[in-house]
Design an enzyme around this catalytic site. Structure first.
Site, short mmCIF file in Angstrom:
data_model
loop_
_atom_site.label_atom_id
_atom_site.label_comp_id
_atom_site.label_asym_id
_atom_site.label_seq_id
_atom_site.Cartn_x
_atom_site.Cartn_y
_atom_site.Cartn_z
N SER A 151 -24.71 -12.02 14.80
CA SER A 151 -25.57 -11.19 13.71
C SER A 151 -27.23 -12.27 13.34
CB SER A 151 -25.17 -11.34 12.48
OG SER A 151 -25.10 -12.64 12.02
N LYS A 173 -24.87 -12.43 2.49
CA LYS A 173 -25.82 -12.44 3.23
C LYS A 173 -26.78 -12.20 1.84
CE LYS A 173 -24.24 -12.23 7.31
NZ LYS A 173 -24.79 -12.05 8.70
#
Length: 341
Positions: A234, A279
């Site tokens: 990611s 996140k």
């Protein structure tokens, strides 16, 4: 006497907590991680400095026990996920981490190729194959594909990257079939799989296998990575932006602290990730100004839209920016005025 009773109760509670902490539940707890600036982790030989920062985002993952399970239930942005959503059946912690680090290595290679090509620098690479890194429980690939299998072709066509192969399979819908030619222990075989909807993503269909590309990459100028104990794919987008920024002038950050997430392929295409809400929370806590999120071509449940919702829910001042490609992020940064001090 009262103080003794109070002490006894406290001792009992502490012992209970200690005992509960050693009871393993069939779950993992995920929670917001950290923002890690990339300038200190990626070094391009003769690279240009930056006034701001570009950061990758992490999600913390740990095994659940009764204590952490209850704690997670009481805290927003903590998620309780079944074991099989994190690790394969029978997979050890060491094997899991090895798989995550392999995906990070592949992501680094993609980021290097995308950034050097974008910057017009010398880059070449040789293709060694596409390999299975994990297989999802209760999906078509389970029992047909094994970790370590080399995927030679899909429906008779060869692919030079895992991303291209995934794109091809993703272009199909639930009920469609795909025939894979695989190599296992130096023997080739064909397996035909019928695509199925992902249980947690009903808008997507697939076979339930994670893939990575094995290749050798050569670049000029040289580049060095010092990223340790961070796995998964990611961080691809943010690594590609950091590399590009060190390769070119002027400084793309313009003094802003920038975070983001998303996979990257060699052509600079950005892909979706997991844990977008966690996140965003971590980036906001770290005081970031801008957050790049995968747009997924405007999908109704895209990472970008979920990031916007999370930012609103936590009353964040971060600017959430949708990106489908590395170039989208660069274009956005090019239009920014330098941050006032």
């Amino acid at each position: 006497m009262l103080r003794k009773k109070h002490f006894s109760w406290m001792l009992v509670i502490l012992i209970l907590i200690a005992v509960l902490s050693f009871i393993k539940l069939p779950y993992y707890i995920t929670k917001p991680g950290e923002a890690t600036e990339l300038a200190s982790l990626i070094k391009v030989e003769g690279g240009y400095p930056e006034k701001g920062s570009l950061s990758l985002m992490t999600v913390k993952v740990g095994p659940a026990n009764p204590f952490t399970y209850v704690w997670a239930k009481m805290h927003p942005y903590y998620e309780i996920v079944p074991d099989e959503s994190i690790k394969e059946e029978g997979e050890s912690d060491k094997e899991y981490m090895k798989r995550q680090l392999q995906m990070m290595k592949s992501s680094q290679e993609n980021a290097v190729i995308a950034a050097y090509q974008k910057a017009g620098k010398k880059v070449s690479y040789s293709f060694n194959g596409i390999y299975a890194s994990s297989v999802v429980e209760n999906m078509p690939a389970k029992g047909k594909i094994e970790v370590g299998d080399k995927i030679i072709s899909a429906d008779g066509k060869n692919y030079q990257s895992a991303e291209k192969l995934i794109d091809y399979i993703s272009s199909k819908k639930a009920g469609d079939k795909v025939t894979l030619k695989i190599e296992r222990e130096e023997k080739e075989k064909r397996v035909t799989l019928t695509l199925k909807q992902f249980p947690d993503e009903p808008d997507r269909a697939g076979i339930g296998v994670s893939l990575y590309t094995d290749r050798n990459v050569k670049v000029e100028p040289d580049i060095d990575f010092e990223i340790e104990n961070i796995g998964g794919p990611s961080a691809g987008l943010m690594m590609s932006l950091e590399i590009y920024n060190q390769l070119t002038k002027p400084d793309e950050t313009k003094g802003y602290d920038i975070a983001g997430t998303g996979t990257i392929d060699v052509d600079g295409k950005v892909g979706p990730i997991g844990g977008i809400d966690q996140k965003v929370v971590a980036a906001d806590k770290a005081g970031k100004d801008i957050f790049f999120a995968p747009n997924q071509n405007g999908a109704s449940n895209s990472d970008y839209k979920n990031a916007v919702k999370t930012a609103k829910d936590i009353d964040s001042n971060m600017k959430i920016v949708p990106v489908d490609t590395m170039q989208d992020a660069i274009d956005y940064l090019n239009k920014l005025k330098a941050k006032s001090t």
